[in-house]
Design an enzyme around this catalytic site. Structure first.
Site, PDB file in Angstrom:
ATOM      1  N   TYR A 143       0.820  -1.213   0.000  1.00  0.00           N
ATOM      2  CA  TYR A 143       0.000   0.000   0.000  1.00  0.00           C
ATOM      3  C   TYR A 143       0.857   1.268   0.000  1.00  0.00           C
ATOM      4  O   TYR A 143       0.411   2.315  -0.445  1.00  0.00           O
ATOM      5  CB  TYR A 143      -0.913   0.027   1.239  1.00  0.00           C
ATOM      6  CG  TYR A 143      -2.242  -0.664   1.076  1.00  0.00           C
ATOM      7  CD1 TYR A 143      -2.323  -1.974   0.634  1.00  0.00           C
ATOM      8  CD2 TYR A 143      -3.420  -0.001   1.384  1.00  0.00           C
ATOM      9  CE1 TYR A 143      -3.540  -2.605   0.502  1.00  0.00           C
ATOM     10  CE2 TYR A 143      -4.649  -0.629   1.259  1.00  0.00           C
ATOM     11  CZ  TYR A 143      -4.705  -1.929   0.815  1.00  0.00           C
ATOM     12  OH  TYR A 143      -5.913  -2.546   0.692  1.00  0.00           O
ATOM     13  N   LYS A 194       3.221 -15.294   1.918  1.00  0.00           N
ATOM     14  CA  LYS A 194       3.393 -16.002   0.639  1.00  0.00           C
ATOM     15  C   LYS A 194       4.889 -16.278   0.502  1.00  0.00           C
ATOM     16  O   LYS A 194       5.543 -15.921  -0.492  1.00  0.00           O
ATOM     17  CB  LYS A 194       2.841 -15.116  -0.507  1.00  0.00           C
ATOM     18  CG  LYS A 194       2.748 -15.813  -1.847  1.00  0.00           C
ATOM     19  CD  LYS A 194       1.658 -16.877  -1.937  1.00  0.00           C
ATOM     20  CE  LYS A 194       1.746 -17.633  -3.254  1.00  0.00           C
ATOM     21  NZ  LYS A 194       0.802 -18.771  -3.330  1.00  0.00           N
ATOM     22  N   ASP A 226      -2.991 -18.150   0.027  1.00  0.00           N
ATOM     23  CA  ASP A 226      -4.030 -18.838  -0.758  1.00  0.00           C
ATOM     24  C   ASP A 226      -4.690 -19.936   0.058  1.00  0.00           C
ATOM     25  O   ASP A 226      -5.914 -20.077   0.096  1.00  0.00           O
ATOM     26  CB  ASP A 226      -3.456 -19.371  -2.093  1.00  0.00           C
ATOM     27  CG  ASP A 226      -2.167 -20.163  -1.927  1.00  0.00           C
ATOM     28  OD1 ASP A 226      -1.569 -20.146  -0.828  1.00  0.00           O
ATOM     29  OD2 ASP A 226      -1.737 -20.809  -2.917  1.00  0.00           O
ATOM     30  N   ASP A 250      -6.232  -7.000   4.085  1.00  0.00           N
ATOM     31  CA  ASP A 250      -7.386  -6.358   3.446  1.00  0.00           C
ATOM     32  C   ASP A 250      -8.306  -7.430   2.878  1.00  0.00           C
ATOM     33  O   ASP A 250      -9.516  -7.420   3.098  1.00  0.00           O
ATOM     34  CB  ASP A 250      -6.891  -5.425   2.331  1.00  0.00           C
ATOM     35  CG  ASP A 250      -8.043  -4.775   1.582  1.00  0.00           C
ATOM     36  OD1 ASP A 250      -8.970  -4.284   2.245  1.00  0.00           O
ATOM     37  OD2 ASP A 250      -8.013  -4.771   0.336  1.00  0.00           O
ATOM     38  N   ASP A 254     -12.081  -9.197   4.752  1.00  0.00           N
ATOM     39  CA  ASP A 254     -13.406  -9.204   4.118  1.00  0.00           C
ATOM     40  C   ASP A 254     -13.984 -10.617   4.097  1.00  0.00           C
ATOM     41  O   ASP A 254     -15.172 -10.820   4.348  1.00  0.00           O
ATOM     42  CB  ASP A 254     -13.330  -8.681   2.666  1.00  0.00           C
ATOM     43  CG  ASP A 254     -13.530  -7.169   2.579  1.00  0.00           C
ATOM     44  OD1 ASP A 254     -13.264  -6.483   3.586  1.00  0.00           O
ATOM     45  OD2 ASP A 254     -13.941  -6.681   1.507  1.00  0.00           O
TER      46      ASP A 254
HETATM   47  C1  IPM Z   1     -10.358  -1.335   4.141  1.00  0.00           C
HETATM   48  C2  IPM Z   1     -10.660  -0.703   2.801  1.00  0.00           C
HETATM   49  C3  IPM Z   1      -9.533   0.244   2.455  1.00  0.00           C
HETATM   50  C4  IPM Z   1      -8.261  -0.560   2.348  1.00  0.00           C
HETATM   51  C5  IPM Z   1      -9.770   1.069   1.175  1.00  0.00           C
HETATM   52  C6  IPM Z   1     -11.066   1.830   1.236  1.00  0.00           C
HETATM   53  C7  IPM Z   1      -8.627   2.002   0.908  1.00  0.00           C
HETATM   54  O1  IPM Z   1     -10.855  -1.694   1.855  1.00  0.00           O
HETATM   55  O2  IPM Z   1     -10.276  -0.582   5.143  1.00  0.00           O
HETATM   56  O3  IPM Z   1     -10.250  -2.542   4.206  1.00  0.00           O
HETATM   57  O4  IPM Z   1      -7.948  -1.126   1.289  1.00  0.00           O
HETATM   58  O5  IPM Z   1      -7.535  -0.634   3.344  1.00  0.00           O
HETATM   59 MG    MG Z   2     -10.854  -3.672   2.631  1.00  0.00          MG
END
Ligand code: IPM
Ligand code: MG
Length: 359
Positions: A143, A194, A226, A250, A254
């Site tokens: 990032y 990885k 993975d 990230d 999710d």
């Molecule tokens: C998160 C989001 C952010 C990230 C985006 C909005 C920049 O997806 O907080 O997980 O990638 O960190």
């Molecule tokens: Mg995110």
């Protein structure tokens, strides 16, 4: 004496303002009950800041955040700003806030409440009892690595470049947060990398292994990313605490969030060595339902509870909010994202009313 805290509110875009309003109502109610005093200061970030000032993170916002005891952020982004150049995008504001406050540790708990098991897309026996903490590195890795950009090669072709890099000290400090987090939980830590392909991951694995000697009570394991993604949806209960780099965290956070039925339920804390922490839901700004009183404010409310616990050391007030959330779910109130048969579909504000009543 009444404890006083200064909180910067960053409602941001999309559903941000609606869910923030609910969290503020909850915080005001809890402050009376627990004799706390909150001074709220609102500031601009993301698309809202772009519209008002031309930049996604105005200097004044960062200053206000630095002067506060904690920051409560809702969500940023929306279709309107998606085509702007990268340095002007809402996401750049969020990343600037994280790096500006040196918030290298992002804690993302994924816990399934019994009331929501049927809202998960996975089978009951797979998700029942899931309780995972993802510790994501937040100010390094791909990032922020240099070089980055879209360059033109000698042949005139465009070439996009990002760099995934970590120094030993960056790995060690997130590693320590993760080991200490695991110590407070069930003492199992899985480091995700990885290392079979990437040197940066090899160094990550070497440092985690070295650190483990200092935490003999924590059982450390390693998984390739993975495989970790596969294991998260195959048998999530094998995980307790996960530590991983910015990009992998990230993605995996999710996936972990969806185990719990809805990403609309999950809070997060971003912490540094000294600056105020930032508390925000894991979900985004959901522009498709913004302004329609459809949003689920519970992740925002649970983020406020995390703020009380981690930044203000008020665990009783935090627990009280978390119990109010469970009570509202027990009463059968649901927003669309967590709706299942036999429950009552309500809007964002009605959830707020029910929470205040439960408190
Ligand atoms: C998160 C989001 C952010 C990230 C985006 C909005 C920049 O997806 O907080 O997980 O990638 O960190
Ligand atoms: Mg995110």
């Amino acid at each position: 004496m009444t404890q006083q805290y200064r909180i910067t509110l960053l409602p941001g875009d999309g559903i941000g303002p609606e869910i923030m309003a609910v969290a503020v109502r909850v915080l005001k109610t809890i402050s009376e009950k627990f004799d706390l005093s909150f001074e709220f200061q609102e500031a601009l970030i993301g698309g809202a800041a772009i519209d008002a000032t031309g930049e996604p993170l105005p200097a004044a916002t960062l200053e206000t955040c630095k002067k506060s005891d904690a920051v409560l952020l809702a969500a940023i982004g929306g279709y309107k700003w998606d085509t702007l150049p990268r340095h002007l995008r809402p996401e750049t504001g969020l990343l600037g806030l994280r790096s500006g406050l040196h918030l290298f540790a992002n804690l993302r708990p994924a816990t399934i409440s019994p009331q929501l098991i049927d809202a998960s897309t996975l089978k009951r026996e797979i998700v029942e009892g899931v309780d995972i903490m993802v510790v994501r590195e937040l100010t390094g890795g791909i990032y922020f690595g240099q070089p980055r950009g879209i360059f033109t090669t000698e042949t005139g072709e465009k070439r996009g470049v990002n760099t995934m890099a970590y120094t030993e000290s960056e790995i060690d400090r997130i590693g320590r947060v993760a080991f200490e987090t695991a110590q407070k939980r069930s003492k199992r830590l899985c480091s995700v990398d990885k290392a079979n392909v990437l040197e940066v991951s090899q160094l990550w694995r070497d440092r985690m292994t070295a650190l483990a000697i200092e935490y003999p009570d924590v059982e450390l394991s390693h998984l390739y990313v993975d495989n970790a993604a596969m294991q998260l949806v195959r048998a999530p209960k094998q995980f307790d605490t996960i530590v991983t780099s910015n990009l992998f965290g990230d993605i995996l956070s999710d996936a972990a969030a969806m185990l719990t039925g809805s990403i609309g339920m999950l809070p997060s804390a971003s912490l540094g060595a000294s600056a105020p922490g930032v508390y925000e839901p894991v979900h985004g700004s959901a522009p498709d339902i913004a302004g329609q009183d459809k949003a689920n404010p519970l992740a925002q409310v649970l983020s406020a509870a995390m703020m009380l616990r981690y930044s203000f050391n008020q665990p009783d007030a935090a627990t009280h909010i978390e119990q109010a959330v469970l009570k509202v779910l027990d009463q059968g109130y649901r927003t669309g994202d967590i709706m299942s048969e036999g429950n009552t579909l309500v809007g964002c504000q009605a959830i707020g009313d029910a929470l205040v009543a439960a408190l």
